[in-house]
Design a protein around this motif. Structure first.
Motif, mmCIF file in Angstrom:
data_model
loop_
_atom_site.group_PDB
_atom_site.id
_atom_site.type_symbol
_atom_site.label_atom_id
_atom_site.label_comp_id
_atom_site.label_asym_id
_atom_site.label_seq_id
_atom_site.Cartn_x
_atom_site.Cartn_y
_atom_site.Cartn_z
ATOM 1 N N GLU A 61 63.163 54.851 38.729
ATOM 2 C CA GLU A 61 62.871 55.774 39.639
ATOM 3 C C GLU A 61 61.860 55.362 40.532
ATOM 4 N N LEU A 62 60.965 54.502 40.332
ATOM 5 C CA LEU A 62 59.962 53.690 40.932
ATOM 6 C C LEU A 62 59.774 52.284 40.506
ATOM 7 N N LEU A 63 59.497 51.535 41.785
ATOM 8 C CA LEU A 63 59.643 49.953 41.348
ATOM 9 C C LEU A 63 58.280 49.228 42.174
ATOM 10 N N HIS A 64 57.427 48.709 41.553
ATOM 11 C CA HIS A 64 56.435 47.766 42.120
ATOM 12 C C HIS A 64 56.808 46.378 41.815
ATOM 13 N N CYS A 65 56.742 45.556 42.832
ATOM 14 C CA CYS A 65 56.757 44.184 42.510
ATOM 15 C C CYS A 65 55.374 43.575 43.056
ATOM 16 N N TYR A 66 54.698 42.773 42.532
ATOM 17 C CA TYR A 66 53.434 42.223 42.845
ATOM 18 C C TYR A 66 53.484 40.637 42.974
ATOM 19 N N ARG A 67 52.699 40.099 43.854
ATOM 20 C CA ARG A 67 52.356 38.729 44.011
ATOM 21 C C ARG A 67 50.801 38.681 44.144
ATOM 22 N N TYR A 68 50.528 37.358 43.583
ATOM 23 C CA TYR A 68 48.924 37.109 43.510
ATOM 24 C C TYR A 68 48.660 35.966 44.372
ATOM 25 N N HIS A 69 47.324 36.014 44.934
ATOM 26 C CA HIS A 69 46.695 34.856 45.402
ATOM 27 C C HIS A 69 46.265 33.788 44.251
ATOM 28 N N GLU A 70 45.953 32.624 44.569
ATOM 29 C CA GLU A 70 45.374 31.532 43.792
ATOM 30 C C GLU A 70 44.389 31.971 42.803
ATOM 31 N N ASN A 71 43.404 32.698 43.431
ATOM 32 C CA ASN A 71 42.431 33.372 42.956
ATOM 33 C C ASN A 71 42.469 34.749 42.016
ATOM 34 N N GLY A 72 43.629 34.918 41.894
ATOM 35 C CA GLY A 72 43.837 36.000 41.054
ATOM 36 C C GLY A 72 44.128 37.650 41.634
ATOM 37 N N GLU A 73 43.366 37.651 42.968
ATOM 38 C CA GLU A 73 43.738 38.791 43.692
ATOM 39 C C GLU A 73 44.886 39.209 44.166
ATOM 40 N N LEU A 74 45.279 40.458 43.985
ATOM 41 C CA LEU A 74 46.551 41.044 44.694
ATOM 42 C C LEU A 74 46.766 40.324 46.077
ATOM 43 N N GLN A 75 48.037 39.920 46.268
ATOM 44 C CA GLN A 75 48.510 39.363 47.550
ATOM 45 C C GLN A 75 49.507 40.239 48.365
ATOM 46 N N GLU A 76 50.374 40.667 47.374
ATOM 47 C CA GLU A 76 51.241 41.663 48.115
ATOM 48 C C GLU A 76 51.892 42.349 47.127
ATOM 49 N N ALA A 77 52.189 43.752 47.524
ATOM 50 C CA ALA A 77 52.837 44.690 46.942
ATOM 51 C C ALA A 77 54.093 45.431 47.599
ATOM 52 N N LYS A 78 55.168 45.175 46.758
ATOM 53 C CA LYS A 78 56.498 45.936 47.321
ATOM 54 C C LYS A 78 56.917 47.044 46.538
ATOM 55 N N ILE A 79 56.777 48.188 47.011
ATOM 56 C CA ILE A 79 57.179 49.322 46.339
ATOM 57 C C ILE A 79 58.060 50.220 46.904
ATOM 58 N N SER A 80 59.115 50.672 45.955
ATOM 59 C CA SER A 80 60.253 51.459 46.463
ATOM 60 C C SER A 80 60.394 52.471 45.461
ATOM 61 N N GLY A 81 60.754 53.566 45.759
ATOM 62 C CA GLY A 81 61.121 54.663 45.223
ATOM 63 C C GLY A 81 62.500 55.226 44.796
ATOM 64 N N LEU A 82 62.808 56.593 44.770
ATOM 65 C CA LEU A 82 64.022 57.116 44.627
ATOM 66 C C LEU A 82 65.200 56.935 45.953
ATOM 67 N N ASP A 83 64.354 57.006 47.112
ATOM 68 C CA ASP A 83 65.014 56.870 48.556
ATOM 69 C C ASP A 83 65.209 55.296 48.737
ATOM 70 N N GLU A 84 64.857 54.331 47.971
ATOM 71 C CA GLU A 84 65.142 52.882 47.921
ATOM 72 C C GLU A 84 64.595 52.293 49.118
ATOM 73 N N GLU A 85 63.738 53.085 50.134
ATOM 74 C CA GLU A 85 62.818 52.282 51.115
ATOM 75 C C GLU A 85 61.966 51.678 50.454
ATOM 76 N N MET A 86 61.741 50.360 50.866
ATOM 77 C CA MET A 86 60.825 49.531 50.643
ATOM 78 C C MET A 86 59.430 49.586 51.479
ATOM 79 N N THR A 87 58.332 49.726 50.877
ATOM 80 C CA THR A 87 57.073 49.669 51.420
ATOM 81 C C THR A 87 56.491 48.337 51.082
#
Length: 100
Positions: A61-87
């Motif tokens: 029902e909900l999807l989050h995909c994460y990538r991180y910088h070399e220092n461990g901080e969050l670099q990117e978050a891709k988020i989609s829900g039931l409408d399948e539209e990716m933010t």
């Protein structure tokens, strides 16, 4: 690291509002038989959450995909829900949002 080689674990819920989500109350595989809703988390070798799925009655029902910088901080978050539209949200090396 790919999903196939990551550590997959199951959780009841998450806490907080900041990304990446903090999954809480880990479940065993046996516990899933009695649950309609749970979170499936995939973790890299550094124990960072790289993918999170909210599963409801067997469907994601909900999807989050994460990538991180070399220092461990969050670099990117891709988020989609039931409408399948990716933010897509992008963060600098200090973890501050730069787009999204």
């Amino acid at each position: 690291m790919t999903i196939e080689t990551s550590d997959c674990r199951y959780f009841v819920s998450y806490s907080g509002m900041k990304l990446p989500l903090k999954l809480v109350n880990e479940l065993s595989g046996r516990d899933l038989d009695n649950r309609n809703t749970f979170f499936r988390g995939y973790f890299d070798a550094k124990e960072r959450l790289i993918r999170c799925e909210k599963v409801v009655y067997g469907e994601v029902e909900l999807l989050h995909c994460y990538r991180y910088h070399e220092n461990g901080e969050l670099q990117e978050a891709k988020i989609s829900g039931l409408d399948e539209e990716m933010t897509v949200l992008v963060f600098d090396q200090q973890g501050l949002s730069v787009s999204g």
